[in-house]
Scaffold this active site. Structure first.
Site, PDB file in Angstrom:
ATOM      1  N   LYS A  15      -5.097 -11.807 -10.316  1.00 27.40           N
ATOM      2  CA  LYS A  15      -5.141 -10.644  -9.418  1.00 27.40           C
ATOM      3  C   LYS A  15      -6.117  -9.614  -9.981  1.00 27.40           C
ATOM      4  O   LYS A  15      -6.131  -9.379 -11.199  1.00 27.40           O
ATOM      5  CB  LYS A  15      -3.728 -10.050  -9.298  1.00 27.40           C
ATOM      6  CG  LYS A  15      -3.582  -8.896  -8.318  1.00 27.40           C
ATOM      7  CD  LYS A  15      -2.115  -8.453  -8.236  1.00 27.40           C
ATOM      8  CE  LYS A  15      -1.893  -7.345  -7.215  1.00 27.40           C
ATOM      9  NZ  LYS A  15      -0.456  -6.958  -7.122  1.00 27.40           N
TER      10      LYS A  15
ATOM     11  N   SER B 280       1.504  -6.861  -2.358  1.00 29.11           N
ATOM     12  CA  SER B 280       0.088  -6.582  -2.527  1.00 29.11           C
ATOM     13  C   SER B 280      -0.711  -7.752  -3.104  1.00 29.11           C
ATOM     14  O   SER B 280      -1.921  -7.816  -2.928  1.00 29.11           O
ATOM     15  CB  SER B 280      -0.103  -5.373  -3.427  1.00 29.11           C
ATOM     16  OG  SER B 280       0.340  -5.649  -4.752  1.00 29.11           O
TER      17      SER B 280
ATOM     18  N   SER C 188       5.602  -7.149  -4.851  1.00 27.32           N
ATOM     19  CA  SER C 188       4.240  -7.630  -4.609  1.00 27.32           C
ATOM     20  C   SER C 188       3.943  -9.061  -5.035  1.00 27.32           C
ATOM     21  O   SER C 188       2.888  -9.579  -4.695  1.00 27.32           O
ATOM     22  CB  SER C 188       3.229  -6.703  -5.279  1.00 27.32           C
ATOM     23  OG  SER C 188       2.956  -5.645  -4.415  1.00 27.32           O
TER      24      SER C 188
HETATM   25  N1  GLN Z   1       4.819  -2.840  -1.102  1.00 31.35           N
HETATM   26  C1  GLN Z   1       5.235  -2.002  -2.184  1.00 31.35           C
HETATM   27  C2  GLN Z   1       4.292  -0.839  -2.284  1.00 31.35           C
HETATM   28  O1  GLN Z   1       3.477  -0.698  -1.456  1.00 31.35           O
HETATM   29  C3  GLN Z   1       5.279  -2.776  -3.466  1.00 31.35           C
HETATM   30  C4  GLN Z   1       3.948  -3.012  -4.057  1.00 31.35           C
HETATM   31  C5  GLN Z   1       3.979  -3.703  -5.381  1.00 31.35           C
HETATM   32  O2  GLN Z   1       4.969  -4.343  -5.764  1.00 31.35           O
HETATM   33  N2  GLN Z   1       2.889  -3.552  -6.131  1.00 31.35           N
HETATM   34  O3  GLN Z   1       4.346  -0.046  -3.172  1.00 31.35           O
END
Ligand code: GLN
Length: 487
Positions: free
Chosen positions: A80, A155, A179
């Site tokens: 990532k 994400s 994410s």
């Molecule tokens: N969707 C959540 C956010 O927008 C979690 C994102 C994540 O785990 N990095 O913060």
């Protein structure tokens, strides 16, 4: 499709070590395949074709010299793009990093390399890992390999999509509130969030430091167990990693659930509007029973406050962490009449709308006069959520349920930020409590989109969690084994 693309990483590494296939041939095969899938998927922000082949040759030479090439010998892996790979750009899918290049390998990257893995590229994400669909990437859109009109989840959308599309055997993501698990459930792959502290975050660009954790995506549970074994353990560069033994996770995987107590929050299934998801999860729970598990009802009464708590805590920590992107030290620098203007112009142009929203939310929650009301209070409710889990785990070894309330949605469908935040309703509580948790492919909806089962276990029960997931994976295999449209 060449059958080598469809085996898992454990098998691939074995074949490379046994000289059935060279690391170079395997890497070239994955890169060729990726060239075909990428125009439709867009999982990668950067592919290191030459570097990957060079790394693979080194592995082949080591094997030819009779050396131990490692448990991931010759396995192509994607990272990532908020995790540092030395000498390559780390963009966080943001414009603000400009042409920044990572000066060192993240600890996880170093450990993967030492185990023989081939780092082939950097995967797309929501800008600074803030989002649930990958649509917040400022650089490119990633499409779901099962249906390219749909999002891959976020994400870590690029990391999930490339493993599903067979353009990497394993990838790394980061999980702050879901994410890894959400995109894994949307893309039909295994996504593992280790217990907080189990894996070093050194070299991960921080979003919310009390929640962030790096973990693998893979096409089998045993691959996630293998990746965890390689990456876990004490790192002097991350003080949250304890001096605690790393079990041989892959060696401990079971094929049944005898004697295991599996907790279920009934209301999650009964009140689920999406019946296809609810039915698939119920069937998986029945299968766990067939494998010898005892199913027990548990309650998590404060979990419903998870999203509210998370958006205060995570945004507060993000507002502080992201203050380092000021146009002076890293990446993009816009000019200004004075220092304040330089900051304003750089941050104003460099950050996208969702990141700005989080910074504003977080700054407000931490400001004098509001701290106690927001951040202080959120911390207290976080403790209540953790205590709910402690009570539930007194009655069971793991808790299972849906990973997401729905399957992958259409790109552009969730334009309102609040509806996007609700995607993580089931994954956030485990993050707040520091648990280990994963998404396991459990079936498909009528449109053929994957459904993930969320499995959670107490902090540092990673081995038990993976073991249970492995047993269930074996039992669901016939039902789940399908290839996405783009693979
Ligand atoms: N969707 C959540 C956010 O927008 C979690 C994102 C994540 O785990 N990095 O913060």
């Amino acid at each position: 499709m060449n059958e080598l693309l469809n085996i898992d990483a454990t098998e691939a590494a074995t074949r490379v070590r046994e000289r059935d296939v060279t690391a170079e041939a395997l890497t070239a095969l994955v890169l060729e395949h990726t060239k075909e899938t990428e125009p439709q998927i867009g999982a990668y922000l950067h592919l290191d074709v030459n570097g990957a082949i060079e790394q693979a040759r080194r592995i082949d030479n080591a094997i030819a010299d009779g050396k131990d090439a490692g448990v991931l010998a010759g396995v192509p892996v994607a990272i990532k793009d908020n995790i540092h790979v030395s000498g390559h750009a780390t963009t966080c899918a943001s414009k603000i990093l400009g042409d920044f290049r990572a000066p060192y390998d993240a600890t996880v990257v170093k450990r993967l390399r030492d185990a023989g893995a081939i780092i082939i590229g950097k995967a797309n994400l929501d800008e600074f890992a803030m989002g649930s669909s990958c649509e917040n990437s400022a650089l490119q859109q990633t499409h779901n390999p099962w249906n390219t009109g749909h999002v891959p989840g976020g994400s870590s959308g690029g990391s999930a999509a490339c493993v599903a599309a067979r353009s990497a055997f394993i990838s790394l993501g980061s999980d702050t509130g879901g994410s890894i698990r959400l995109p894994a459930s949307f893309c039909g792959v295994v996504g593992y969030k280790p217990s907080y502290g189990r894996v070093s975050r050194y070299g991960l660009v921080a979003f919310a430091s009390s929640l962030d954790q790096i973990g693998p995506f893979s096409r089998s549970v045993r691959d996630s167990a293998l990746a965890l074994k390689v990456m876990a353990g004490r790192d002097p560069f991350d003080s949250t990693t304890p001096e605690r033994e790393v079990p041989d996770y892959p060696a401990q995987l079971a094929d049944n659930l005898k004697g295991k107590r599996v907790g279920v929050v009934r209301a999650y299934l009964d009140e689920m509007p999406n019946r296809e998801v609810a039915d698939t999860i119920s069937t998986a729970i029945d299968t766990m029973k067939d494998l010898g598990a005892e199913i027990v009802d548990v309650e998590l009464p404060h979990a419903e406050y998870g999203i509210a708590v998370y958006y205060v805590v995570a945004s507060a920590e993000a507002s502080s962490n992201l203050s380092r992107f000021d146009g002076v030290r890293y990446g993009l620098r816009e000019s200004g009449e004075n220092l304040l203007e330089l900051y304003q112009n750089t941050r104003g142009r460099g950050f996208g709308p969702e990141v700005k929203r989080r910074i504003m939310l977080g700054t407000y929650a931490l400001s004098a006069g509001h701290w106690e009301e927001y951040y202080g209070r959120a911390g207290k409710v976080r403790t209540l959520i953790k205590q709910d889990f402690d009570k539930a785990f007194a009655k069971c070894d793991l808790i299972v349920g849906p990973c997401a309330p729905f399957t992958a949605f259409r790109a552009g469908e969730k334009s309102d930020p609040l509806s996007m935040y609700l995607c993580d309703v089931f994954t956030i509580p485990a993050s707040l409590a520091g648990l280990c948790a994963l998404s396991l492919p459990a079936g498909y909806d009528n449109a053929g989109l994957p459904i993930g089962l969320h499995m959670q276990a107490p902090s540092y029960a990673d081995g038990e969690l993976l073991s249970a997931a492995n047993a269930l994976e074996g039992a669901l295999k016939a039902e789940v084994d399908r290839l996405p449209a783009i693979a």
